[in-house]
Enzyme design. Structure first.
Site, PDB file in Angstrom:
ATOM      1  N   ASP A   7      70.809  42.453 101.639  1.00 51.78           N
ATOM      2  CA  ASP A   7      69.386  42.580 102.277  1.00 51.78           C
ATOM      3  C   ASP A   7      68.432  41.028 101.943  1.00 51.78           C
ATOM      4  OD1 ASP A   7      67.321  43.031 104.384  1.00 51.78           O
ATOM      5  OD2 ASP A   7      66.560  44.777 102.943  1.00 51.78           O
ATOM      6  N   GLU A  67      72.767  40.619 106.251  1.00 51.39           N
ATOM      7  CA  GLU A  67      72.134  41.174 107.450  1.00 51.39           C
ATOM      8  C   GLU A  67      71.795  39.485 107.851  1.00 51.39           C
ATOM      9  OE1 GLU A  67      68.566  43.758 108.791  1.00 51.39           O
ATOM     10  OE2 GLU A  67      69.625  44.457 106.961  1.00 51.39           O
ATOM     11  N   ASP A 139      65.026  48.625  99.808  1.00 50.69           N
ATOM     12  CA  ASP A 139      65.899  46.717  99.866  1.00 50.69           C
ATOM     13  C   ASP A 139      67.546  47.372  99.919  1.00 50.69           C
ATOM     14  OD1 ASP A 139      64.242  45.359 100.929  1.00 50.69           O
ATOM     15  OD2 ASP A 139      62.771  45.626  99.106  1.00 50.69           O
TER      16      ASP A 139
END
Length: 181
Positions: A7, A67, A139
């Site tokens: 992420d 992502e 996160d």
């Protein structure tokens, strides 16, 4: 198969490592890479690159999932996030890993079953799917989520998304993971 999920973020980049054995997912590790907010941008990007390169050499994943960037209201924030992603992807590629990219919608659909789920719902499902004793940080949880997304057939979703232009020419599109006309 060992999957490293990422992420990306300039301030904090989350990571999650899991293994897929058939239909079973096994948690390996998770955490964050933090860059010094007082440092100049090139130094912060190098911190991310070095951190991800170290993860690749430590955990030896078979592939990575990350992502995709969303367009923020603030163009400067979007640009900085894009630069952070670039540093992270370069770190992944330094280990010659195949890198798969997923949208937040795909991640939420794969983990929660609903593409508009909130962060708490994603975090709770990550805990359940991986049998974790405690909740990882936001996160790290998102990074584990993107790894779960890949483990749950994300390769197929990514391939279908890449075929979108060819499908559109034939009057088809991918909707909720299915081909529709």
């Amino acid at each position: 198969m060992r999957i490293l999920g990422i992420d990306p973020g300039l301030r904090t980049t989350g990571f999650g490592v899991l293994e897929r054995h058939g239909h079973k997912l096994v948690y390996v590790a998770s955490g964050t890479i933090k860059s010094n907010g007082n440092a100049d941008l090139p130094s912060r990007l190098k911190t991310l690159y070095d951190g991800v390169s170290e993860l690749v050499s430590t955990y030896r994943p078979d592939c990575a999932s990350i992502e995709k960037v969303f367009v923020n209201v603030n163009p400067q924030s979007t640009l900085l996030l894009g630069q952070a992603r670039g540093a992270v992807i370069c770190g992944l590629m330094s280990g010659n890993l195949p890198v798969f990219e997923y949208t937040a919608l795909q991640l939420k659909q794969a983990v929660v079953g609903y593409g508009r789920a909130n962060k708490d719902q994603v975090q709770e499902m990550v805990v359940r799917l991986l049998n974790l004793e405690g909740k990882p940080g936001a996160d790290a949880s998102d990074a584990l989520g993107v790894a779960i997304c890949h483990a749950h057939g994300g390769e197929t979703l990514a391939a279908m998304a890449g075929l979108a232009p060819q499908l559109a020419q034939k009057g088809l599109r991918v909707r909720r993971g299915r081909l529709v006309g």
